[in-house]
Design a protein around this motif. Structure first.
Motif, PDB file in Angstrom:
ATOM      1  N   ILE A  68       0.889  -1.159   0.000  1.00 35.98           N
ATOM      2  CA  ILE A  68       0.000   0.000   0.000  1.00 35.98           C
ATOM      3  C   ILE A  68       0.926   1.208   0.000  1.00 35.98           C
ATOM      4  CG2 ILE A  68      -1.784   1.274   1.256  1.00 35.98           C
ATOM      5  CD1 ILE A  68      -2.743  -1.446   0.265  1.00 35.98           C
ATOM      6  N   GLU A 120      -2.726   0.230  -8.673  1.00 33.18           N
ATOM      7  CA  GLU A 120      -4.166   0.468  -8.782  1.00 33.18           C
ATOM      8  C   GLU A 120      -4.572   1.391  -7.640  1.00 33.18           C
ATOM      9  OE1 GLU A 120      -8.407  -1.852  -8.734  1.00 33.18           O
ATOM     10  OE2 GLU A 120      -6.778  -2.625  -9.982  1.00 33.18           O
ATOM     11  N   ARG A 121      -5.175   2.518  -8.020  1.00 34.67           N
ATOM     12  CA  ARG A 121      -5.617   3.489  -7.020  1.00 34.67           C
ATOM     13  C   ARG A 121      -6.692   2.850  -6.158  1.00 34.67           C
ATOM     14  NH1 ARG A 121      -9.638   6.904  -6.007  1.00 34.67           N
ATOM     15  NH2 ARG A 121      -9.190   8.965  -5.150  1.00 34.67           N
ATOM     16  N   ILE A 122      -6.559   3.016  -4.838  1.00 38.62           N
ATOM     17  CA  ILE A 122      -7.572   2.479  -3.924  1.00 38.62           C
ATOM     18  C   ILE A 122      -8.208   3.562  -3.066  1.00 38.62           C
ATOM     19  CG2 ILE A 122      -6.662   0.127  -3.878  1.00 38.62           C
ATOM     20  CD1 ILE A 122      -5.297   0.784  -1.237  1.00 38.62           C
ATOM     21  N   GLY A 123      -7.750   4.798  -3.205  1.00 34.10           N
ATOM     22  CA  GLY A 123      -8.361   5.875  -2.433  1.00 34.10           C
ATOM     23  C   GLY A 123      -7.453   7.085  -2.377  1.00 34.10           C
ATOM     24  N   ALA A 179      -2.414   3.826  -3.340  1.00 32.66           N
ATOM     25  CA  ALA A 179      -2.514   2.780  -4.362  1.00 32.66           C
ATOM     26  C   ALA A 179      -1.945   1.475  -3.830  1.00 32.66           C
ATOM     27  CB  ALA A 179      -1.771   3.186  -5.627  1.00 32.66           C
ATOM     28  N   ALA A 180      -2.446   0.394  -4.369  1.00 30.22           N
ATOM     29  CA  ALA A 180      -1.811  -0.909  -4.183  1.00 30.22           C
ATOM     30  C   ALA A 180      -0.792  -1.036  -5.312  1.00 30.22           C
ATOM     31  CB  ALA A 180      -2.827  -2.028  -4.252  1.00 30.22           C
ATOM     32  N   LEU A 230      -7.008  -6.471  -3.835  1.00 34.47           N
ATOM     33  CA  LEU A 230      -7.491  -5.176  -4.310  1.00 34.47           C
ATOM     34  C   LEU A 230      -8.936  -4.944  -3.904  1.00 34.47           C
ATOM     35  CD1 LEU A 230      -5.921  -5.083  -7.890  1.00 34.47           C
ATOM     36  CD2 LEU A 230      -5.155  -3.858  -5.848  1.00 34.47           C
ATOM     37  N   ALA A 271      -8.804  -4.077  -0.240  1.00 35.55           N
ATOM     38  CA  ALA A 271      -8.180  -2.768  -0.010  1.00 35.55           C
ATOM     39  C   ALA A 271      -9.120  -1.645  -0.437  1.00 35.55           C
ATOM     40  CB  ALA A 271      -6.864  -2.677  -0.762  1.00 35.55           C
TER      41      ALA A 271
END
Length: 166
Positions: free
Chosen positions: A23, A36-39, A147-148, A163, A166
């Motif tokens: 993360i 990959e965007r997670i927030g 992001a992950a 993912l 997350a």
């Protein structure tokens, strides 16, 4: 297994397969690393609880001009990729960097020691020591992306579930 990484060692840890997925705040942009965007997290000001700025519910960015900044490493050593440097530049606020540290925990320890203030993502409040408070930045919408990140050549069935979680 959980491993704490920082902006200095996160790319190497992923590239060398020391960790499977990380993360990252901010996301890594490096060849061979998938993201990959997670927030996102809003940026906030961390100050000592006895600071005059701690009495404000939100702090105008201009009030920070000239104050010593405890800074995190610049992503990939490039000041143009630093969310905090970009924020200060956009608002024409100059803060001398008192010290750069590798982790948010180290930044908070130096804030507590009175060495400066820090502009950190809101999630850093989770580990704040007593004596340090967080204040919103007034009329500032700056965010730090989360992001992950993992090796792009790593084909694991665990990535998708991770993912999703997350």
């Amino acid at each position: 297994q959980y491993v704490e990484l920082n902006a200095v060692n996160n790319v190497a840890a992923l590239a060398n397969a020391e960790v499977s997925v990380a993360i990252c705040l901010p996301p890594i942009t490096h060849a061979g690393i998938a993201t990959e965007r997670i927030g996102s997290q809003p940026l906030m000001l961390a100050v000592r609880a006895d600071s005059p700025l701690a009495r404000l519910t939100s702090v105008p960015l201009a009030r920070l001009s000239g104050l010593p900044l405890i800074g995190l490493p610049m992503p990939e050593g490039d000041i143009d990729k630093s969310v905090v440097a970009s924020l200060l530049r956009r608002h024409d606020v100059s803060m001398p960097v008192a010290q750069r540290v590798e982790t948010m925990v180290s930044a908070l320890a130096l804030v507590l020691a009175g060495k400066g203030v820090a502009i950190l993502p809101a999630c850093a409040q989770i580990g704040r020591p007593p004596g340090v408070v967080f204040r919103a930045l007034r009329h500032v919408e700056a965010q730090m992306e989360i992001a992950a990140c993992w090796r792009s050549d790593w084909d694991s069935p665990l990535i998708e579930p991770f993912l999703a979680c997350a």
